[in-house]
Design an enzyme around this catalytic site. Structure first.
Site, PDB file in Angstrom:
ATOM      1  N   LYS A 243       1.782   0.349  16.743  1.00  0.00           N
ATOM      2  CA  LYS A 243       3.070   0.383  16.054  1.00  0.00           C
ATOM      3  C   LYS A 243       3.245   1.682  15.279  1.00  0.00           C
ATOM      4  CE  LYS A 243       5.388  -1.831  12.142  1.00  0.00           C
ATOM      5  NZ  LYS A 243       5.153  -2.682  10.957  1.00  0.00           N
ATOM      6  N   GLN A 244       2.157   2.187  14.687  1.00  0.00           N
ATOM      7  CA  GLN A 244       2.272   3.300  13.743  1.00  0.00           C
ATOM      8  C   GLN A 244       0.940   4.021  13.607  1.00  0.00           C
ATOM      9  OE1 GLN A 244       2.785   0.017  10.809  1.00  0.00           O
ATOM     10  NE2 GLN A 244       2.003   1.518   9.361  1.00  0.00           N
TER      11      GLN A 244
ATOM     12  N   TRP B 180       0.826  -1.213   0.000  1.00  0.00           N
ATOM     13  CA  TRP B 180       0.000   0.000   0.000  1.00  0.00           C
ATOM     14  C   TRP B 180       0.855   1.256   0.000  1.00  0.00           C
ATOM     15  CZ3 TRP B 180      -1.981   2.634   4.913  1.00  0.00           C
ATOM     16  CH2 TRP B 180      -1.035   2.548   5.944  1.00  0.00           C
ATOM     17  N   ASP B 181       2.151   1.116   0.268  1.00  0.00           N
ATOM     18  CA  ASP B 181       3.059   2.263   0.287  1.00  0.00           C
ATOM     19  C   ASP B 181       2.922   3.092  -0.988  1.00  0.00           C
ATOM     20  OD1 ASP B 181       3.952  -0.028   1.821  1.00  0.00           O
ATOM     21  OD2 ASP B 181       5.771   1.077   2.295  1.00  0.00           O
TER      22      ASP B 181
ATOM     23  N   GLU C  35       0.169  -2.938  12.655  1.00  0.00           N
ATOM     24  CA  GLU C  35       0.405  -4.379  12.634  1.00  0.00           C
ATOM     25  C   GLU C  35       0.718  -4.961  14.008  1.00  0.00           C
ATOM     26  OE1 GLU C  35       1.991  -4.805   8.038  1.00  0.00           O
ATOM     27  OE2 GLU C  35       3.443  -4.439   9.637  1.00  0.00           O
TER      28      GLU C  35
END
Length: 783
Positions: free
Chosen positions: A614-615, A371-372, A501
């Site tokens: 995580k993000q 998806w980046d 994640e």
């Protein structure tokens, strides 16, 4: 994340290495990597030193050319991918050895002085320059240039110059092709037993005749064929040497071409080496050899200087639109140029290939597309190089058949489910909680497509390809969830993984539900547009997809009734239904050496039972759709997620910085931007050797344009909310919008908008509508 001392001297348009240290070699091979979206080559030396697996990687790649292995599972699930996909390390043709009057040049013997290696980002050229004193005392000036051509996608070129300083004698060039190569799988992909292991290309043909070499090989697993070749020209003091005697030898896996000539003291001898790669993905196998030979002949006919001139013109045109100028911090300016340079290098431009998370700079993530591309890179290209953005969207359209097949495996009788990680369009992720469960990939692709359509006004693309993508992705959202009685009849989506994640297989991930709803809304809008303006195209899609506009009734109901978890006490949107129930995370109980990537140090259940992230996850959704929330709502959620986010992903800090701008936290935004801007250049994560972090690189552009300048394109309206960090004097950038080119320059007290190209453009600045005609400037006072 602590700030690190810059690794390279601060020059805004150049990255310069001033000494060779073996311990820095692996990292610097990524720094000085070159590519053109098709060919990628790591910044290894022409001398081809035999570095071990921990100190270097000779890497040459072709976008989309992969090898497959049978995946070995300890315990497989139905629908688990059976074959791996890995970007394959290909034969190396850069290798050139120079023997100077009987002594071979090497930087590990003799004495090296005045050494520099420079990545000229403005021109797209790599340069190495040094003076070498041989053990005998003979002194030679060596000057090497390298480029991967944007004008000729199959061509790489090297210009190798040597000038005798204090002797007359023999100069011998030994040019090689080395096909006995393999991936560094154990080093670059240590977590899974994924392959490929060992040499994976079987040679079909290896030939060399005088100065021209050719190799053709087929992979053992994917059965794809690649071909490569090289050809040379010699010059002496600017005059072409035509009477040189080339000696050639071919082995099973390599070729050698060598030529020697006598030089006088002070004479300069130049070897130009032209290299070509192609594969059976682009043409029939039987046509490869003729194609490679023709491309080499054409490149040789044009000559190195012409290729260099074309390279500079291409890069000049790119920077004309894409450059972001910063006055007030040279370090950040250098970092931004480095990031944008690697982004433009990495993007596939043929409609058949995508863009890997590591570009074409290394083997990290096996060269997979994630998806980046859509969420981080495409927004940059949509506003600066929309033609390239369209080609990347073409890749997703071309792989719709595989996405449909994947949806059937997951139990969806209609629609398409895009893979989480892939090269050929099929799912390549072996661990479904961190792979297939990330259904949001469908909405991410649809978001990027919708942004492209809004910014470009490319109605033809909507008719030809875009509407089909939107319909097929929407159908999966209409099937994956249900109207839950226990949630008041709201539409719920269970057992998915959002961007974060560390929280997997959750119910009602906020980001997923939000993006799914907007995916459905865009699909409804696309069908309604076709119904009114292009009924023949709608009829074609109805027949092709067995689609009926009656499906829109369900889509509209889901849009109206989509469920979002909400915590009344904190008045925030938790990441999912169970997030607030989880055990609070205590960083003090985690040893510093185990904090970087928790899955390497702790069992997944230990991680998933804690309330931390995580993000950027929910915050990312609020950035993308900030028009759906009040500023106070965004502020409350930002403050909450500041407490629980660990930023263990390179994709995170740039997003938090953008949202910090939205709510007026400029100091925090500037800190986050500063960390993101030089993350790769200064190797913050100590893993740059495996390849670039393309998403973060693109995120730094977004941090300025979408963050500090507040740019959004929503409902077809281009919006600005300009601010400026107190540390800067001014900054400027350019955007393409519906055929127009707009320059934006923001200083301490004003924002100026100038229409450079195009007849007219309309936009808003903090809610005020502005219309500009060609050449006009609008000034908005910030204070």
């Amino acid at each position: 994340m602590e700030f690190k001392k810059p690794i390279y001297p601060i020059k805004q348009w150049n990255i310069t290495e001033t000494e060779f240290k073996k311990e820095n070699n692996y990292r610097n091979e990524t720094t000085f990597a070159l590519s053109n979206g098709y060919i990628g080559t790591r910044g290894t030396f022409e001398e081809a030193y035999p570095f071990d697996v921990d100190t270097g990687l000779e890497g040459n790649f072709v976008n989309g050319f992969y090898e497959s292995n049978e995946i070995r599972y300890g315990e497989a699930n139905f629908g688990s991918p059976l074959l791996s996909q890995s970007l394959l390390n290909l034969p190396n043709l850069k290798e050139i050895h120079v023997i100077l009057d009987g002594e071979e040049f090497t930087m590990e013997q003799g004495e090296v002085k005045e050494y520099t290696r420079i990545l000229h980002m403005k021109d797209g050229i790599l340069e190495r320059k040094l003076t070498w004193t041989a053990p005998s005392g003979k002194v030679t000036e060596i000057h090497i240039f390298r480029l991967v051509s944007f004008a000729r996608k199959n061509i790489m070129a090297i210009r190798y110059q040597v000038k005798s300083v204090n002797y007359a004698g023999t100069v011998e060039f030994v040019s090689k092709m080395q096909a006995d190569v393999e991936n560094h799988t154990r080093k670059t992909n240590p977590i899974v037993d994924y392959g490929p292991f060992g040499r994976r290309l079987d040679p079909d043909k290896v030939t060399v005749e005088k100065d021209t070499a050719y190799y053709e090989g087929t992979t053992k697993g994917s059965h794809l064929t690649m071909a490569c070749g090289s050809s040379h020209e010699l010059w002496c003091d600017g005059q072409k040497v035509t009477d040189v005697n080339w000696m050639a030898e071919a082995g099973e896996m390599d070729t050698i071409s060598n030529a020697s000539m006598q030089v006088k003291e002070g004479e300069c001898v130049t070897l130009d080496k032209f290299i070509c790669y192609s594969t059976s993905l682009d043409m029939e196998k039987e046509k490869l050899e003729a194609f490679v030979q023709d491309e080499l002949a054409a490149a040789k006919s044009e000559g190195y200087e012409k290729l260099e001139e074309q390279q500079k013109v291409y890069m000049q045109n790119f920077w004309k639109t894409a450059d972001v100028e910063i006055k007030g911090n040279e370090e950040l300016q250098q970092g931004l140029h480095f990031n944008l340079f690697h982004i433009i290098q990495s993007a596939g431009r043929d409609g058949r290939t995508g863009m890997g998370a590591k570009g074409l700079s290394g083997e990290g993530y096996e060269g997979h597309y994630f998806w980046d591309t859509e969420m981080y890179v495409l927004p940059v290209l949509i506003f600066t190089e929309p033609e390239t953005a369209r080609k990347l969207l073409d890749y997703r359209y071309a792989t719709l058949p595989q996405a449909r097949d994947r949806a059937r495996i997951l139990g969806h009788m209609k629609g398409a489910l895009y893979p989480w990680r892939t090269i050929n369009g099929e799912e390549a992720s072996t661990y479904y909680p961190l792979g297939t469960a990330q259904y949001h990939i469908n909405a991410d692709i649809s978001y990027a497509l919708s942004l492209y359509l809004q910014v470009t006004g490319d109605v033809d693309y909507l008719k030809e390809k875009g509407a089909e993508i939107l319909i097929e992705t929407a159908r999966v959202w209409a099937d994956v969830g249900s109207f839950a009685e226990c949630k008041g009849g709201k539409y719920c989506i269970c057992d998915v993984t959002g961007p974060d994640e560390y929280n997997v297989l959750v119910d009602n991930n906020f980001y997923t539900n939000l993006m799914a709803r907007e995916n459905l809304r865009d699909a409804v809008g696309a069908v309604e547009y076709l119904k009114e303006h292009a009924p023949e195209d709608l009829k074609r899609l109805e027949e092709k997809l067995d689609f009926s506009v009656e499906e829109l009734g369900l889509w509209r109901e889901i849009i109206e009734k989509m469920y979002f978890p909400y915590d009344e006490k904190r008045q925030v949107y938790p990441m999912d239904d169970g997030f607030m129930m989880r055990k609070p995370w205590d960083e003090n109980k985690i040893p510093p050496e185990k904090r970087a990537w928790l899955y390497e140090n702790y069992h997944p259940l230990f991680i998933m039972r804690h309330r931390m992230s995580k993000q950027a996850d929910a915050i990312l959704g609020m950035y993308l759709h900030n028009d759906l929330f009040t500023e106070e709502e965004i502020r409350r959620n930002y403050d909450f997620y500041q407490e629980v986010t660990l930023h263990h992903s390179s994709l995170s800090t740039c997003i938090f910085g953008i949202v910090a701008c939205d709510i007026g936290y400029l100091d925090e935004a500037y800190k986050y931007f500063s960390q993101s801007a030089r993350m790769d250049l200064d190797d913050y994560h100590n893993n740059f050797y495996a390849g670039i972090h393309a998403a973060n690189m693109a995120g730094t552009w977004q941090a300025i344009v979408n963050g500090f300048a507040g740019v959004r394109c929503q409902n077809g309206v281009l919006k600005f909310k300009p601010t400026i960090p107190k540390e800067w004097e001014e900054y400027a950038f350019r955007l393409k919008f519906k055929g127009a080119l707009l320059e934006v320059r923001i200083t301490k007290d004003k924002a100026e908008f100038t229409l450079l190209e195009g007849g007219e453009i309309s936009f808003t600045v903090r809610g005020k509508e502005v219309v500009l005609k060609s050449g006009e400037t609008y000034t908005y006072l910030l204070s």
